[in-house]
Design a protein around this motif. Structure first.
Motif, PDB file in Angstrom:
ATOM      1  N   GLU A  39       0.632  -1.161   0.194  1.00 55.76           N
ATOM      2  CA  GLU A  39      -0.039  -0.019   0.078  1.00 55.76           C
ATOM      3  C   GLU A  39       0.929   1.409  -0.152  1.00 55.76           C
ATOM      4  OE1 GLU A  39      -3.217   0.273  -0.202  1.00 55.76           O
ATOM      5  OE2 GLU A  39      -3.286  -1.869  -0.549  1.00 55.76           O
ATOM      6  N   SER A  40       1.946   1.238   0.556  1.00 52.32           N
ATOM      7  CA  SER A  40       2.894   2.524   0.668  1.00 52.32           C
ATOM      8  C   SER A  40       4.044   2.634   0.131  1.00 52.32           C
ATOM      9  CB  SER A  40       3.227   2.634   2.246  1.00 52.32           C
ATOM     10  OG  SER A  40       3.798   1.611   2.630  1.00 52.32           O
ATOM     11  N   PHE A  41       4.290   1.619  -0.972  1.00 52.74           N
ATOM     12  CA  PHE A  41       5.404   1.694  -1.810  1.00 52.74           C
ATOM     13  C   PHE A  41       5.495   2.506  -2.704  1.00 52.74           C
ATOM     14  CE2 PHE A  41       7.901   0.213  -5.654  1.00 52.74           C
ATOM     15  CZ  PHE A  41       9.275   0.200  -5.109  1.00 52.74           C
ATOM     16  N   ASP A  42       6.381   3.530  -2.997  1.00 55.86           N
ATOM     17  CA  ASP A  42       6.763   4.525  -3.936  1.00 55.86           C
ATOM     18  C   ASP A  42       7.907   4.233  -4.816  1.00 55.86           C
ATOM     19  OD1 ASP A  42       6.908   6.890  -5.431  1.00 55.86           O
ATOM     20  OD2 ASP A  42       7.036   8.294  -3.456  1.00 55.86           O
ATOM     21  N   ARG A  43       7.896   3.814  -5.816  1.00 53.07           N
ATOM     22  CA  ARG A  43       8.790   3.441  -6.698  1.00 53.07           C
ATOM     23  C   ARG A  43       9.583   4.653  -7.142  1.00 53.07           C
ATOM     24  NH1 ARG A  43       6.495   2.030 -12.658  1.00 53.07           N
ATOM     25  NH2 ARG A  43       7.102  -0.228 -11.954  1.00 53.07           N
ATOM     26  N   ASP A  44       9.143   5.800  -7.049  1.00 50.30           N
ATOM     27  CA  ASP A  44      10.161   7.050  -7.486  1.00 50.30           C
ATOM     28  C   ASP A  44      11.009   7.472  -6.260  1.00 50.30           C
ATOM     29  OD1 ASP A  44       8.316   7.475  -9.456  1.00 50.30           O
ATOM     30  OD2 ASP A  44       6.905   8.728  -8.575  1.00 50.30           O
ATOM     31  N   ARG A  45      10.942   6.726  -5.288  1.00 53.22           N
ATOM     32  CA  ARG A  45      12.118   6.978  -4.101  1.00 53.22           C
ATOM     33  C   ARG A  45      13.382   6.177  -4.672  1.00 53.22           C
ATOM     34  NH1 ARG A  45       9.888   7.517   1.446  1.00 53.22           N
ATOM     35  NH2 ARG A  45      11.961   8.765   1.758  1.00 53.22           N
ATOM     36  N   GLY A  46      13.532   5.331  -5.333  1.00 49.63           N
ATOM     37  CA  GLY A  46      14.478   4.621  -5.883  1.00 49.63           C
ATOM     38  C   GLY A  46      14.879   3.127  -5.337  1.00 49.63           C
ATOM     39  N   HIS A  47      14.008   2.861  -4.572  1.00 48.21           N
ATOM     40  CA  HIS A  47      14.106   1.521  -3.796  1.00 48.21           C
ATOM     41  C   HIS A  47      13.551   0.466  -4.656  1.00 48.21           C
ATOM     42  CE1 HIS A  47      16.059   3.860  -0.400  1.00 48.21           C
ATOM     43  NE2 HIS A  47      14.745   4.462  -0.350  1.00 48.21           N
ATOM     44  N   THR A  48      13.967  -0.699  -4.509  1.00 51.75           N
ATOM     45  CA  THR A  48      13.210  -1.944  -5.259  1.00 51.75           C
ATOM     46  C   THR A  48      12.152  -2.307  -4.118  1.00 51.75           C
ATOM     47  OG1 THR A  48      14.560  -3.647  -4.072  1.00 51.75           O
ATOM     48  CG2 THR A  48      15.379  -2.893  -6.094  1.00 51.75           C
ATOM     49  N   PHE A  49      11.018  -2.868  -4.627  1.00 50.77           N
ATOM     50  CA  PHE A  49      10.209  -3.254  -3.660  1.00 50.77           C
ATOM     51  C   PHE A  49      10.495  -4.587  -2.949  1.00 50.77           C
ATOM     52  CE2 PHE A  49       6.424  -5.740  -2.422  1.00 50.77           C
ATOM     53  CZ  PHE A  49       5.890  -5.020  -1.928  1.00 50.77           C
ATOM     54  N   LYS A  50      11.390  -5.359  -3.197  1.00 50.97           N
ATOM     55  CA  LYS A  50      11.717  -6.241  -2.506  1.00 50.97           C
ATOM     56  C   LYS A  50      12.499  -5.693  -1.138  1.00 50.97           C
ATOM     57  CE  LYS A  50      14.371 -10.652  -2.250  1.00 50.97           C
ATOM     58  NZ  LYS A  50      15.016 -11.739  -3.049  1.00 50.97           N
ATOM     59  N   ALA A  51      13.490  -4.850  -1.439  1.00 47.67           N
ATOM     60  CA  ALA A  51      14.138  -4.248  -0.199  1.00 47.67           C
ATOM     61  C   ALA A  51      13.284  -3.550   0.657  1.00 47.67           C
ATOM     62  CB  ALA A  51      15.107  -3.242  -0.707  1.00 47.67           C
ATOM     63  N   PHE A  52      12.227  -2.894   0.194  1.00 44.11           N
ATOM     64  CA  PHE A  52      11.397  -1.943   0.929  1.00 44.11           C
ATOM     65  C   PHE A  52      10.601  -2.936   1.673  1.00 44.11           C
ATOM     66  CE2 PHE A  52       7.051   0.076   1.242  1.00 44.11           C
ATOM     67  CZ  PHE A  52       7.618   1.318   1.989  1.00 44.11           C
ATOM     68  N   ALA A  53      10.071  -3.903   0.979  1.00 47.05           N
ATOM     69  CA  ALA A  53       9.087  -4.885   1.627  1.00 47.05           C
ATOM     70  C   ALA A  53       9.698  -5.701   2.887  1.00 47.05           C
ATOM     71  CB  ALA A  53       8.355  -5.970   0.782  1.00 47.05           C
ATOM     72  N   SER A  54      10.984  -5.783   2.617  1.00 45.90           N
ATOM     73  CA  SER A  54      11.862  -6.557   3.531  1.00 45.90           C
ATOM     74  C   SER A  54      11.873  -5.921   4.985  1.00 45.90           C
ATOM     75  CB  SER A  54      13.162  -6.965   3.205  1.00 45.90           C
ATOM     76  OG  SER A  54      13.223  -7.930   2.058  1.00 45.90           O
ATOM     77  N   LEU A  55      11.942  -4.581   4.807  1.00 47.95           N
ATOM     78  CA  LEU A  55      12.204  -3.818   5.961  1.00 47.95           C
ATOM     79  C   LEU A  55      10.695  -3.861   6.806  1.00 47.95           C
ATOM     80  CD1 LEU A  55      14.197  -0.769   4.645  1.00 47.95           C
ATOM     81  CD2 LEU A  55      14.997  -2.534   6.206  1.00 47.95           C
ATOM     82  N   ARG A  56       9.733  -3.624   5.884  1.00 49.09           N
ATOM     83  CA  ARG A  56       8.526  -3.800   6.809  1.00 49.09           C
ATOM     84  C   ARG A  56       8.041  -4.896   7.303  1.00 49.09           C
ATOM     85  NH1 ARG A  56       5.458   1.320   5.531  1.00 49.09           N
ATOM     86  NH2 ARG A  56       4.188   0.259   7.099  1.00 49.09           N
TER      87      ARG A  56
END
Length: 73
Positions: free
Chosen positions: A53-70
């Protein structure tokens, strides 16, 4: 992520569910028997849904990296 459709969200959650299980099993090894792996997977799944719900691809991170932290959080 762009359409915010329920079907797209569900597909992402299903696709990344093995990541949740992998992270939960890794955390369980460090926590020994203090926490049930099923509880870690349930909490990690909630983190995954929040990541979708909160991923923003414009921030330059991969979804996998972002999701792993969450998922860990």
């Amino acid at each position: 992520a762009q359409t915010r459709s329920t079907a797209a969200r569900n597909a992402l959650v299903e696709h990344y569910l093995p990541l949740v299980k992998n992270i939960a099993n890794g955390m369980r090894k460090r926590l020994v028997n203090l926490v049930d792996v099923g509880d870690l997977i349930a909490d990690g799944s909630i983190g995954l849904m929040q990541a979708v719900e909160s991923f923003d691809r414009d921030r330059g991170h991969t979804f996998k990296a972002f999701a792993s932290l969450r998922i860990r959080g």
